[in-house]
Design a protein around this motif. Structure first.
Motif, short mmCIF file in Angstrom:
data_model
loop_
_atom_site.label_atom_id
_atom_site.label_comp_id
_atom_site.label_asym_id
_atom_site.label_seq_id
_atom_site.Cartn_x
_atom_site.Cartn_y
_atom_site.Cartn_z
N PRO A 39 13.55 3.24 -0.61
CA PRO A 39 12.53 3.52 0.41
C PRO A 39 12.49 2.43 1.48
O PRO A 39 12.56 1.24 1.19
CB PRO A 39 11.23 3.52 -0.40
CG PRO A 39 11.65 3.90 -1.78
CD PRO A 39 12.99 3.28 -1.97
N PRO A 126 9.98 7.49 6.05
CA PRO A 126 10.59 8.15 4.89
C PRO A 126 11.61 9.20 5.31
O PRO A 126 11.45 9.88 6.32
CB PRO A 126 9.39 8.79 4.18
CG PRO A 126 8.37 8.98 5.26
CD PRO A 126 8.54 7.81 6.18
N GLY A 177 -3.58 5.15 -3.80
CA GLY A 177 -2.32 5.04 -4.51
C GLY A 177 -2.32 5.48 -5.96
O GLY A 177 -1.33 5.26 -6.66
N PHE A 200 -0.54 8.71 -3.17
CA PHE A 200 0.86 8.34 -2.95
C PHE A 200 1.37 7.57 -4.16
O PHE A 200 0.76 6.57 -4.56
CB PHE A 200 1.00 7.46 -1.70
CG PHE A 200 1.17 8.23 -0.43
CD1 PHE A 200 2.42 8.71 -0.05
CD2 PHE A 200 0.09 8.48 0.39
CE1 PHE A 200 2.58 9.43 1.13
CE2 PHE A 200 0.24 9.19 1.57
CZ PHE A 200 1.49 9.67 1.93
N ALA A 202 4.51 5.52 -6.37
CA ALA A 202 5.70 4.68 -6.18
C ALA A 202 6.91 5.25 -6.91
O ALA A 202 8.04 4.87 -6.62
CB ALA A 202 5.42 3.26 -6.67
N SER A 228 5.28 11.57 -2.85
CA SER A 228 6.19 10.44 -2.99
C SER A 228 7.39 10.67 -2.09
O SER A 228 7.75 11.80 -1.78
CB SER A 228 6.65 10.28 -4.43
OG SER A 228 7.55 9.19 -4.55
N GLU A 229 8.02 9.58 -1.68
CA GLU A 229 9.26 9.69 -0.90
C GLU A 229 10.49 9.56 -1.77
O GLU A 229 11.60 9.83 -1.31
CB GLU A 229 9.30 8.61 0.19
CG GLU A 229 9.37 7.19 -0.33
CD GLU A 229 9.37 6.15 0.77
OE1 GLU A 229 10.14 6.31 1.74
OE2 GLU A 229 8.60 5.18 0.67
N PRO A 236 8.68 4.03 -11.14
CA PRO A 236 7.97 3.11 -10.25
C PRO A 236 8.34 1.68 -10.57
O PRO A 236 8.43 1.30 -11.73
CB PRO A 236 6.49 3.39 -10.57
CG PRO A 236 6.49 3.90 -11.97
CD PRO A 236 7.78 4.65 -12.14
N ARG A 240 9.01 -0.79 -5.14
CA ARG A 240 8.66 0.55 -4.67
C ARG A 240 7.17 0.70 -4.44
O ARG A 240 6.74 1.48 -3.59
CB ARG A 240 9.18 1.61 -5.65
CG ARG A 240 10.70 1.73 -5.60
CD ARG A 240 11.26 2.72 -6.58
NE ARG A 240 12.72 2.66 -6.59
CZ ARG A 240 13.47 2.70 -7.68
NH1 ARG A 240 12.90 2.81 -8.87
NH2 ARG A 240 14.79 2.63 -7.59
N ARG A 244 5.78 1.81 -1.00
CA ARG A 244 4.82 2.92 -0.95
C ARG A 244 3.61 2.57 -0.09
O ARG A 244 3.05 3.43 0.61
CB ARG A 244 4.40 3.23 -2.39
CG ARG A 244 3.38 4.35 -2.60
CD ARG A 244 1.93 3.90 -2.45
NE ARG A 244 1.57 2.70 -3.16
CZ ARG A 244 1.08 2.68 -4.40
NH1 ARG A 244 0.92 3.79 -5.06
NH2 ARG A 244 0.73 1.52 -4.94
N ASN A 245 3.21 1.30 -0.12
CA ASN A 245 2.02 0.89 0.62
C ASN A 245 2.13 1.16 2.12
O ASN A 245 1.13 1.44 2.78
CB ASN A 245 1.75 -0.60 0.38
CG ASN A 245 1.30 -0.88 -1.04
OD1 ASN A 245 0.91 0.03 -1.77
ND2 ASN A 245 1.35 -2.14 -1.44
N THR A 269 -0.72 -3.50 1.90
CA THR A 269 -1.11 -2.29 2.61
C THR A 269 -1.84 -2.65 3.90
O THR A 269 -1.59 -2.07 4.97
CB THR A 269 -2.03 -1.41 1.73
OG1 THR A 269 -1.41 -1.20 0.47
CG2 THR A 269 -2.32 -0.08 2.40
#
Length: 394
Positions: A39, A126, A177, A200, A202, A228-229, A236, A240, A244-245, A269
């Motif tokens: 990611p 993403p 999250g 979202f 991770a 999720s991407e 996770p 990641r 993700r943040n 974040t």
């Protein structure tokens, strides 16, 4: 690889379960990119932006093509080395089939439900988003991120719940999250008022993490969205979570940190929100509380707005402007070294190739970093492979 993807009839058929345009080559290529690249890989993102996903995939595996616009030959060579370790059609097919098994939907840029807010991440946007639940929520407004410590106090969980419940009841989409502590309190409060919330993850959307939130995430899938991407089946990991943040910060119209320690991941974040010019709020706590030290740091050093009520949070949506500074980890912290440390097992030795596949780094880079980690006591040789230097990693 792209020709193999196109000619794999089972893979093309499996795409029909996650996407209406089953024969969409761009979608197939983007899924492949989500498998081969970690990611936020800026080199991969720049390549896709310049050439499109399918042509970029050809270039990524072809030594005969020149550098990417805005990127040097060395960066492209390093990228190719780490992507090729994962370039397997069967891995792409497995990701698509796993998504179909949990009724996840694939979104790519250009789809009606694709959230344009994440495009502000540029080359770090993403490649795809996997969604379980209502994908339209990704573009619904307003969206507010409520984040904070996993080891939250009763004070923090109470405020997170109050804010999220009041905001969700008035129509806001609560973004967080899915973690323990503040995240969970925010999600539960939104669900409690029959509001809308997005979690979202991770890891893959087929993996409930943390396990203690399995039922909570199932409830979110039923009325909200779990996103999720990374492909289904992906575990996770620490890096990641940090990657993700940036999606949480990019998607939200405003980010509020309710409770956070001095080095909390929530500050990561907040740093992304500030860098993107998104409004940022922080909730003050007792000056003697270490659990609120990160919030006080945001107020003092990063120009976050002090918020104490849901009405003050709503006011953030009218605030704009770039905020200087970043709340990322301090200088000297090598994210690649951290990724490799996380990839090392404590019981079963791993080869350099296995570590490269797990961490998303090039094998040559893994070999170089292992020497440094060994000197620092973070890695050790064992039975022809490598183990973590610590028996109890946290």
């Amino acid at each position: 690889m792209i020709d193999e993807l196109r000619s794999d009839g089972e893979l093309v058929s499996a795409m029909a379960a996650v996407r209406s345009a089953a024969g969409d080559l761009e979608a197939l290529a983007r899924v492949a990119w989500s498998v081969v690249a970690e990611p936020g890989d800026g080199v991969a993102g720049a390549l896709v932006q310049a050439l499109g996903a399918s042509e970029a995939l050809r270039v990524a595996l072809d030594d005969g093509v020149g550098p990417v616009p805005g990127r040097g030959r060395a960066e492209l060579a390093e990228g190719r080395a780490r992507w090729r370790v994962r370039a397997e059609v069967r891995a792409v097919a497995a990701a698509v089939r796993a998504a179909g098994d949990v009724q996840a939907r694939l979104l790519i840029p250009g789809d009606p439900e694709w959230p344009h807010a994440v495009d502000d991440l540029g080359a770090h946007a993403p490649m795809v988003l996997w969604v379980r639940g209502d994908a339209s929520l990704l573009s619904a407004a307003p969206r507010v991120a409520i984040v904070g410590a996993r080891a939250a106090s009763g004070y923090g969980e109470m405020l997170a719940g109050d804010f999220a419940g009041e905001l969700a009841a008035s129509g806001a989409v609560i973004v967080s999250g899915g973690a323990y502590g503040i995240d969970g309190a925010a999600h539960r409060a939104a669900l409690g008022v029959e509001g809308r919330t997005i979690a979202f993850l991770a890891g893959g959307v087929d993996r409930a993490y943390p396990q203690g939130h399995r039922q909570l995430l199932q409830r979110i899938v039923a009325t909200g969205a779990v996103v999720s991407e990374v492909p289904c089946g992906t575990a996770p990991t620490k890096w990641r979570f940090l990657a993700r943040n940036r999606l949480i910060a990019a998607l939200a119209d405003a980010t509020v940190v309710v409770e956070a320690g001095w080095r909390s991941g929530s500050l990561n974040t907040a740093g992304h929100a500030a860098a993107l010019g998104r409004p940022l709020g922080a909730v003050p706590g007792p000056v003697t509380s270490a659990a609120s030290a990160g919030c006080h740091r945001l107020l003092r050093e990063y120009d976050a707005r002090c918020v104490t009520t849901s009405e003050e949070i709503r006011e953030l949506w009218g605030i704009s402007g770039y905020v200087e500074g970043s709340a990322q980890e301090g200088p000297g912290v090598d994210p690649e070294r951290r990724r490799l440390r996380d990839a090392l097992g404590v019981r079963t030795p791993s080869t350099v190739t296995e570590l490269a596949r797990r961490s998303g780094l090039a094998p040559t880079r893994v070999s170089a970093l292992l020497g440094l980690l060994e000197l620092e006591g973070d890695a050790r040789r064992a039975d022809g492979g490598w183990l973590s230097g610590h028996s109890d990693r946290r």
